[in-house]
Design an enzyme around this catalytic site. Structure first.
Site, PDB file in Angstrom:
ATOM      1  N   ASP A 251       0.832  -1.203   0.000  1.00 10.97           N
ATOM      2  CA  ASP A 251       0.000   0.000   0.000  1.00 10.97           C
ATOM      3  C   ASP A 251       0.864   1.249   0.000  1.00 10.97           C
ATOM      4  O   ASP A 251       0.459   2.291  -0.495  1.00 10.97           O
ATOM      5  CB  ASP A 251      -0.944  -0.007   1.203  1.00 10.97           C
ATOM      6  CG  ASP A 251      -2.044  -1.019   0.964  1.00 10.97           C
ATOM      7  OD1 ASP A 251      -1.827  -2.209   1.269  1.00 10.97           O
ATOM      8  OD2 ASP A 251      -3.086  -0.635   0.402  1.00 10.97           O
TER       9      ASP A 251
HETATM   10  O1  MRU Z   1      -7.596  -3.258   2.744  1.00 10.37           O
HETATM   11  P1  MRU Z   1      -7.304  -3.622   1.313  1.00 10.37           P
HETATM   12  O2  MRU Z   1      -8.037  -4.822   0.839  1.00 10.37           O
HETATM   13  O3  MRU Z   1      -7.468  -2.429   0.397  1.00 10.37           O
HETATM   14  O4  MRU Z   1      -5.755  -3.985   1.335  1.00 10.37           O
HETATM   15  C1  MRU Z   1      -5.148  -4.374   0.133  1.00 10.37           C
HETATM   16  C2  MRU Z   1      -3.697  -4.696   0.283  1.00 10.37           C
HETATM   17  O5  MRU Z   1      -3.130  -4.632   1.353  1.00 10.37           O
HETATM   18  C3  MRU Z   1      -2.957  -5.025  -0.975  1.00 10.37           C
HETATM   19  O6  MRU Z   1      -1.925  -5.927  -0.713  1.00 10.37           O
HETATM   20  C4  MRU Z   1      -2.367  -3.746  -1.591  1.00 10.37           C
HETATM   21  O7  MRU Z   1      -3.306  -2.721  -1.637  1.00 10.37           O
HETATM   22  C5  MRU Z   1      -1.838  -3.996  -2.955  1.00 10.37           C
HETATM   23  S1  MRU Z   1      -3.114  -4.361  -4.131  1.00 10.37           S
HETATM   24  C6  MRU Z   1      -2.310  -4.554  -5.622  1.00 10.37           C
END
Ligand code: MRU
Length: 380
Positions: A251
């Site tokens: 993220d």
């Molecule tokens: O809470 P989320 O489902 O948005 O978290 C998603 C993640 O942690 C993913 O690993 C990250 O955003 C990368 S998606 C290509």
């Protein structure tokens, strides 16, 4: 290439797959305004760092395309768009792709001419560019990741490897193919994949609800485990399955390589190191945050208590589908217990072997530090 699409777009129209209903129901929401884009992201019907940036950008593009825009002078139009973007930025705090997309869009509207129409046109083109570029980015990450694994891991008797992934980083989290799951797709397409393991990813279950669904959808040989089974998986099946890597998304990657990703990522990195398994972060350069020196500067979203203390249950019909009319909230804990629910954690750079981007795989230098300046000199 996968046919799964979380985002369907044509100029003036955006449809977004409701990921809260997966894997039981395939339902697309129309997203036509900034408010609908914000709600889709904040409620996690849209999730995953790149998809969040794409839906925010395209949602506003559709609103501007369909008008009316309550502003006339170029300065007013720019202020109107800035305000909408600043609002969208608050939808979720940890993923940096949204901030990078917003900066890119703000820069573009300031160089798109002097009329209301040209500024709006510039915004729409840039939002579409973010969407289209993401797919190419993911395909490149897939290629670089598969190449890196081949070089690092070397040949085995049948030249195949098994990997573990966490959360969902596939077509559902991006414009298509995916990042970490994109590498798994590419390994499979190249005949390099023996088996993919995916974690359930408590508490939101992106692994069991979304990644397991994508893996089955693609016909990729795969097994679901709970998060607490990873250590045993490595201890008992590493040799038999040739488990060589944990591959996760990001993220936000700090300047030093510290990586914020779905809660539970850090413990997998520690386990991987203990078991001599490589730990790969797959992320577009738009997930690298040069403003943030280390993971200590990353804001971690905390989510509501009910994600830990309740689940939605429903009767499963004979065909394996869920009977929507029977949906009910089920308590999984004493409802009075205090809860801590961080959505992400930070994996220190020392546990990461490589960050695979669309510009190549970056490894730590002899000083044990990541240096992203070579792959993104323009932003350094
Ligand atoms: O809470 P989320 O489902 O948005 O978290 C998603 C993640 O942690 C993913 O690993 C990250 O955003 C990368 S998606 C290509």
């Amino acid at each position: 290439m996968s046919t799964l699409q979380a985002v369907r777009y044509s100029r003036g129209k955006l449809e977004v797959l409701d990921q809260l209903r997966l894997p039981h129901e395939f339902h697309y929401d129309q997203v036509s305004t900034r408010q609908e884009a914000f709600d889709s992201i904040a409620s996690m019907r849209t999730r995953g760092a790149p998809a969040i940036a794409i839906v925010a950008s395209l949602g506003l593009a559709v609103e501007l395309f369909n008008g009316p825009v309550a502003a006339d002078s170029p300065q007013q139009v720019i202020a109107h768009i800035d305000e909408a973007l600043d609002y969208l930025k608050q939808s979720r705090p940890t993923a940096v792709d949204l901030t990078n997309a917003i900066n890119q869009l703000k820069a573009r509207i300031r160089t798109s001419g002097e009329t209301k129409a040209s500024i709006i046109q510039g915004f729409i083109e840039e939002a579409e560019n973010i969407f289209e570029k993401d797919l190419k980015t993911n395909l490149a990450i897939g290629d670089y990741g598969a190449e890196w694994l081949k070089a690092q891991v070397g040949a085995t008797s049948d030249n195949t490897v098994s990997v573990l992934t966490h959360c969902n980083t596939g077509s559902l989290a991006t414009s298509g193919h995916g990042t970490a799951l994109g590498i798994i797709r590419t390994l499979q397409a190249n005949g390099q994949l023996r088996h993919a393991f995916c974690t359930e990813t408590r508490p939101y279950n992106q692994g069991s609800r979304l990644t397991a669904f994508e893996l089955v959808y693609e016909g990729i040989p795969s097994t679901l485990i709970t998060d607490s089974m990873a250590a045993s998986l490595f201890r008992t099946k590493k040799a038999e399955k040739n488990i060589v890597a944990v591959i996760v998304g990001a993220d936000r990657v700090g300047r030093n390589g510290d990586t914020a990703n779905k809660i539970g990522t850090y413990q997998l990195a520690v386990l991987a190191k203990h078991h001599g398994i490589k730990f790969l972060v797959a992320a577009p350069t738009t997930s690298i945050d040069l403003e943030t020196e280390t993971g200590n500067g990353i804001k971690i979203e905390e989510r509501k208590r009910e994600e830990l203390t309740q689940l939605t249950g429903a009767v499963i019909k004979a065909d394996g589908r869920v009977d929507e009319s029977t949906k009910v909230r089920v308590a999984t804990a004493d409802q009075r217990i205090e809860v801590w629910n961080p959505a992400f954690d930070v994996t220190p750079a020392e546990f990461i072997d490589a960050v695979v981007t669309e510009k190549g795989a970056v490894e730590k230098g002899p000083d044990g530090k990541f240096d992203f300046s070579k792959i993104m000199p323009e932003r350094w």
